[in-house]
Design a protein around this motif. Structure first.
Motif, mmCIF file in Angstrom:
data_model
loop_
_atom_site.group_PDB
_atom_site.id
_atom_site.type_symbol
_atom_site.label_atom_id
_atom_site.label_comp_id
_atom_site.label_asym_id
_atom_site.label_seq_id
_atom_site.Cartn_x
_atom_site.Cartn_y
_atom_site.Cartn_z
ATOM 1 N N MET A 167 19.087 30.419 -31.670
ATOM 2 C CA MET A 167 19.390 29.496 -32.288
ATOM 3 C C MET A 167 20.086 30.953 -33.788
ATOM 4 O O MET A 167 20.739 29.705 -34.375
ATOM 5 N N LEU A 168 19.406 31.986 -33.970
ATOM 6 C CA LEU A 168 20.494 32.843 -34.886
ATOM 7 C C LEU A 168 22.096 32.058 -34.600
ATOM 8 O O LEU A 168 23.164 32.306 -35.261
ATOM 9 N N ALA A 169 22.498 32.418 -33.107
ATOM 10 C CA ALA A 169 23.331 32.660 -32.981
ATOM 11 C C ALA A 169 24.414 31.767 -33.056
ATOM 12 O O ALA A 169 25.409 31.555 -33.894
ATOM 13 N N GLN A 170 23.644 29.674 -32.478
ATOM 14 C CA GLN A 170 23.771 29.256 -32.889
ATOM 15 C C GLN A 170 24.222 28.426 -34.620
ATOM 16 O O GLN A 170 25.008 27.809 -34.968
ATOM 17 N N THR A 171 23.154 28.865 -35.543
ATOM 18 C CA THR A 171 23.187 28.804 -36.805
ATOM 19 C C THR A 171 25.363 29.537 -37.041
ATOM 20 O O THR A 171 25.566 29.098 -37.851
ATOM 21 N N LEU A 172 24.764 30.944 -36.625
ATOM 22 C CA LEU A 172 26.336 31.560 -36.632
ATOM 23 C C LEU A 172 27.737 30.610 -36.307
ATOM 24 O O LEU A 172 28.673 30.838 -36.901
ATOM 25 N N ALA A 173 27.546 29.981 -34.945
ATOM 26 C CA ALA A 173 28.432 28.971 -34.771
ATOM 27 C C ALA A 173 28.902 27.635 -35.376
ATOM 28 O O ALA A 173 29.851 27.407 -35.843
ATOM 29 N N PHE A 174 28.037 27.693 -36.176
ATOM 30 C CA PHE A 174 27.950 26.617 -37.461
ATOM 31 C C PHE A 174 28.529 25.087 -36.554
ATOM 32 O O PHE A 174 29.767 24.181 -37.277
ATOM 33 N N GLN A 175 28.254 24.886 -36.152
ATOM 34 C CA GLN A 175 28.580 23.348 -35.132
ATOM 35 C C GLN A 175 27.174 22.655 -35.439
ATOM 36 O O GLN A 175 26.514 21.607 -34.088
ATOM 37 N N ASN A 176 26.238 21.780 -36.177
ATOM 38 C CA ASN A 176 25.560 21.852 -36.873
ATOM 39 C C ASN A 176 24.034 22.116 -36.614
ATOM 40 O O ASN A 176 24.006 22.792 -35.595
ATOM 41 N N SER A 177 23.036 22.029 -37.190
ATOM 42 C CA SER A 177 21.902 22.602 -36.192
ATOM 43 C C SER A 177 21.648 21.972 -34.807
ATOM 44 O O SER A 177 21.959 20.789 -34.348
ATOM 45 N N VAL A 178 20.683 23.047 -33.894
ATOM 46 C CA VAL A 178 20.602 22.087 -33.141
ATOM 47 C C VAL A 178 19.611 21.360 -32.317
ATOM 48 O O VAL A 178 20.038 20.855 -31.126
ATOM 49 N N TYR A 179 18.928 20.291 -33.295
ATOM 50 C CA TYR A 179 17.920 19.620 -33.281
ATOM 51 C C TYR A 179 19.095 18.398 -33.103
ATOM 52 O O TYR A 179 19.073 17.825 -31.980
ATOM 53 N N GLU A 180 20.201 18.479 -34.107
ATOM 54 C CA GLU A 180 21.503 17.539 -34.081
ATOM 55 C C GLU A 180 22.529 17.425 -33.029
ATOM 56 O O GLU A 180 23.143 16.379 -32.360
ATOM 57 N N TRP A 181 23.090 19.384 -32.529
ATOM 58 C CA TRP A 181 23.382 19.040 -31.351
ATOM 59 C C TRP A 181 23.109 19.110 -29.719
ATOM 60 O O TRP A 181 23.762 18.214 -29.320
ATOM 61 N N VAL A 182 22.039 18.965 -30.277
ATOM 62 C CA VAL A 182 20.803 18.194 -28.030
ATOM 63 C C VAL A 182 21.054 16.747 -28.323
ATOM 64 O O VAL A 182 21.466 16.091 -27.500
ATOM 65 N N ARG A 183 20.854 16.330 -29.503
ATOM 66 C CA ARG A 183 20.779 15.155 -29.810
ATOM 67 C C ARG A 183 21.693 13.960 -29.623
ATOM 68 O O ARG A 183 22.513 12.852 -28.711
ATOM 69 N N ASP A 184 23.396 14.576 -29.951
ATOM 70 C CA ASP A 184 24.528 14.027 -29.706
ATOM 71 C C ASP A 184 24.975 14.540 -27.871
ATOM 72 O O ASP A 184 25.480 13.464 -27.466
ATOM 73 N N HIS A 185 24.403 15.341 -28.186
ATOM 74 C CA HIS A 185 24.982 15.914 -26.456
ATOM 75 C C HIS A 185 25.013 15.164 -25.508
ATOM 76 O O HIS A 185 24.614 14.485 -24.443
ATOM 77 N N ARG A 186 23.091 14.795 -25.637
ATOM 78 C CA ARG A 186 22.209 14.063 -24.891
ATOM 79 C C ARG A 186 22.914 12.599 -24.289
ATOM 80 O O ARG A 186 22.405 12.062 -23.481
ATOM 81 N N VAL A 187 23.216 11.992 -25.893
ATOM 82 C CA VAL A 187 23.640 11.030 -25.600
ATOM 83 C C VAL A 187 24.937 10.590 -24.835
ATOM 84 O O VAL A 187 24.958 9.862 -23.952
ATOM 85 N N HIS A 188 25.982 12.021 -25.624
ATOM 86 C CA HIS A 188 26.952 11.445 -24.198
ATOM 87 C C HIS A 188 27.106 12.204 -22.574
ATOM 88 O O HIS A 188 27.431 11.178 -22.453
ATOM 89 N N HIS A 189 25.329 12.681 -22.587
ATOM 90 C CA HIS A 189 25.889 12.377 -20.935
ATOM 91 C C HIS A 189 24.784 11.285 -20.039
ATOM 92 O O HIS A 189 25.312 10.823 -19.281
ATOM 93 N N LYS A 190 24.326 10.497 -21.657
ATOM 94 C CA LYS A 190 23.750 9.547 -21.053
ATOM 95 C C LYS A 190 24.842 8.337 -21.311
ATOM 96 O O LYS A 190 24.800 7.237 -20.426
ATOM 97 N N PHE A 191 26.217 8.455 -21.957
ATOM 98 C CA PHE A 191 26.398 7.001 -21.929
ATOM 99 C C PHE A 191 28.596 7.772 -22.031
ATOM 100 O O PHE A 191 28.783 7.202 -23.214
#
Length: 310
Positions: free
Chosen positions: A43-67
């Motif tokens: 979680m801290l490493a993902q915060t360091l990467a600054f690509q939106n929060s884990v929650y938002e990143w996962v939401r967009d990525h799951r949608v990407h795979h489904k559609f």
């Protein structure tokens, strides 16, 4: 300046693992499970990467795979390289992306206290871990100038890591092979795999998104994230690592692959061996040579005899 480069590489690698091993393979796809020390680190490493929060990143990525490659895909590759690489972040989301994002199941993340803590305090955590601490550490402990610490360790490291991640959305949907499914846009791209710490085996990943390796073949040199997860598994922080059986992979390759997989050549060889073994040799009229009385007359007529002497 020279002292900044190793620091930028180390922090960039940590940020990459936060995305690849954390937001992607752990939280988006549940490809393995992690105990709280590893989840906290990721979680801290993902915060360091600054690509939106884990929650938002996962939401967009799951949608990407489904559609994938529809209007509901946040970085729809059919809209071109630029859009899928960075353009999607410069415009408002398509209404279909918003609608599908609201409908995707996120209950598992909502039960993860570490993910929800980051989501709640992301506006404070992100600038601290992505920009302030990297700059301060390089400036204070490496005795670098402030400008070198800021531009190399903070800004250059961040921009480089962003583009490595974006290549998975863009290049790995355009250039490469499709050994597992020729009917989808994601491809296997070795360059992207190296640049994105193992995320470039994208054709495989879209066919088998639950595999913690996101790939079938290759070594740690082209999949650093798998090496890291395997390390954490050895110390007991990662467990329930999921992967795909060879039999299932082989069946999918032969059914929908583009022919670039080794299994295709092996299958052709196997079929040829089966064909030869199943021939009814006993029904054939074996002869020892030209003058054998059992030689078929039609074979004699069809034969070409050169330099014939009458």
């Amino acid at each position: 300046m020279e002292r900044c480069k190793p620091a930028a590489l180390i922090l960039g690698s940590c940020g990459a693992l936060g995305i690849t091993a954390g937001a992607h393979r752990l939280w988006s796809h549940r490809a393995y499970k992690a105990k709280w020390p590893l989840r906290l680190f990721l979680m801290l490493a993902q915060t360091l990467a600054f690509q939106n929060s884990v929650y938002e990143w996962v939401r967009d990525h799951r949608v990407h795979h489904k559609f994938t490659d529809t209007d509901a895909d946040p970085h729809n590759a059919t809209r071109g390289f630029f859009f899928s690489h960075i353009g999607w972040l410069m415009v408002k989301k398509h209404p279909d992306v918003k609608a599908r994002g609201k409908a995707v199941d996120m209950s598992d993340l909502e039960q993860d206290a570490i993910v929800m803590f980051q989501k709640r305090y992301y506006a404070l955590l992100m600038p601290l871990f992505c920009f302030v601490l990297p700059t301060f550490l390089a400036y204070y402990y490496l005795d670098e100038t402030f400008s070198n610490a800021w531009y190399v360790v903070a800004i250059f490291r961040y921009v480089l890591s962003l583009n490595a991640t974006w290549l998975v959305n863009s290049a790995a949907h355009i250039w490469g092979t499709k050994p597992y499914d020729r009917n989808i846009s994601p491809t296997n791209n070795t360059f992207v795999a190296i640049a994105a710490y193992g995320e470039g085996w994208h054709n495989y990943h879209h066919v088998f998104p639950w595999d913690y390796k996101t790939s079938e073949l290759g070594t740690y040199s082209t999949n650093f994230t798998t090496a890291a997860i395997d390390f954490f598994a050895r110390i007991g922080w990662a467990y329930d690592l999921k992967s795909v059986s060879d039999d299932l992979i082989r069946k999918r390759v032969l059914r929908t692959g583009d022919g670039s997989h080794d299994y295709n050549e092996q299958e052709l060889n196997a079929r040829m061996v089966d064909y030869i073994n199943q021939l009814d040799h006993e029904s054939e009229q074996a002869v020892w040579g030209w003058d054998d009385k059992d030689m078929n007359e039609e074979d004699r007529q069809d034969a070409t005899v050169r330099n014939k002497v009458e």
